[in-house]
Design a protein around this motif. Structure first.
Motif: not given
Length: 290
Positions: A62-80
């Protein structure tokens, strides 16, 4: 749109809906000219479960591509993970993601609110609120913001319950994620939630389509019945200026273990993003591209 000024939003996308591997996820968002990707899994492995070496490669790529991260999607409390699943699993995942979010330069972590598994309604509510309260406190200490998605769990479809979550947590570390298209699979009209929850929405997912709880048919944004334009217009009119992230669901749904075997999904992901750009442009706000 109101005439009080130009609303500025950032466009992003859940990368594993373009491809499993990070290189292709990066290619997809770079072809769109966007400055960030939303991370859920890499090579089929949830972000929290990546080995340290694999995660180092994610950070470097990601650093090499110059991209940030808008959000990370956890499994906390999810359907599983139901309300009777071990809470320790969620606390461990949150601690792991707190370390990883710091390296990724993001504070935003997607959660849900625990589907029931045989508890009486009152006990389900009590346990959900207790868990969310503890998660929010832990997130606040870590400098994170949990965003609760209208998907699976106690507060999945009811705006009053979403507001109850926020009241129970009483923390700036808990806000809401509004997914425009989740109502198809869960049997409700997502747009109808917005009037009550718009001030608390801190992240947006876009998908569109038709169908019902038995079968869903996903489409380009604007081609389905999910009122994508109406939803974005309402959010923008209420001053929303955060991230709008695509989750096409058309060719690949990694979290469901489903994909169309016909080939490459990057082109379709890019076409989806371009359609969203057009829709957003027609509504008035400018898509941010740092």
């Amino acid at each position: 749109m109101s005439d009080t000024g130009v609303t500025r939003v950032r466009l992003s996308g859940i990368g594993d809906e373009a491809a499993p591997g990070l290189d292709r996820q990066i290619e997809a968002v770079r072809r769109l000219g966007w400055d960030s990707v939303e991370l859920r899994s890499v090579d089929g492995v949830p972000l929290a479960d990546l080995s340290d070496a694999a995660f180092d490669r994610v950070v470097g790529g990601l650093a090499d591509a110059g991209l940030g991260v808008s959000c990370v999607d956890s499994r906390i409390g999810n359907w599983a993970r139901t309300v009777v699943s071990p809470f320790a699993d969620d606390l461990t995942e949150l601690d792991r993601l707190a370390e990883r979010c710091d390296r990724l330069g993001t504070r935003c972590v997607r959660i849900m609110s625990y589907p029931n598994s045989g508890l009486p309604e009152a006990d389900w509510e009590r346990e959900v609120l207790s868990r969310i309260r503890r998660l929010a406190a832990r997130a606040e200490d870590a400098g994170l913001v949990l965003v609760h998605e209208n998907c699976a769990g106690w507060a999945a479809t009811d705006p009053a319950r979403m507001l109850r979550l926020l009241d129970a947590a009483d923390s700036p570390a808990l806000r809401l994620l509004f997914d425009v298209g989740n109502g198809i699979a869960y049997g409700y009209e997502a747009y109808d939630l917005l009037a009550d929850i718009a001030p608390y929405v801190a992240h947006v997912h876009v998908k569109d389509g038709t169908g019902d709880t038995d079968a869903q048919f996903y489409s380009l944004p604007g081609d389905g019945n999910c009122r994508v334009a109406d939803s974005l217009r309402l959010l923008f009119d209420r001053g929303y200026c955060g991230v709008v992230s695509i989750e096409p669901h058309i060719n690949i749904r990694p979290h469901e273990g489903w994909s169309d075997p016909s080939g490459d999904y990057v082109d379709e992901f890019v076409a989806y993003g371009q359609r969203l750009e057009k829709l957003v442009s027609e509504l008035g706000p400018a898509a941010g591209r740092a």
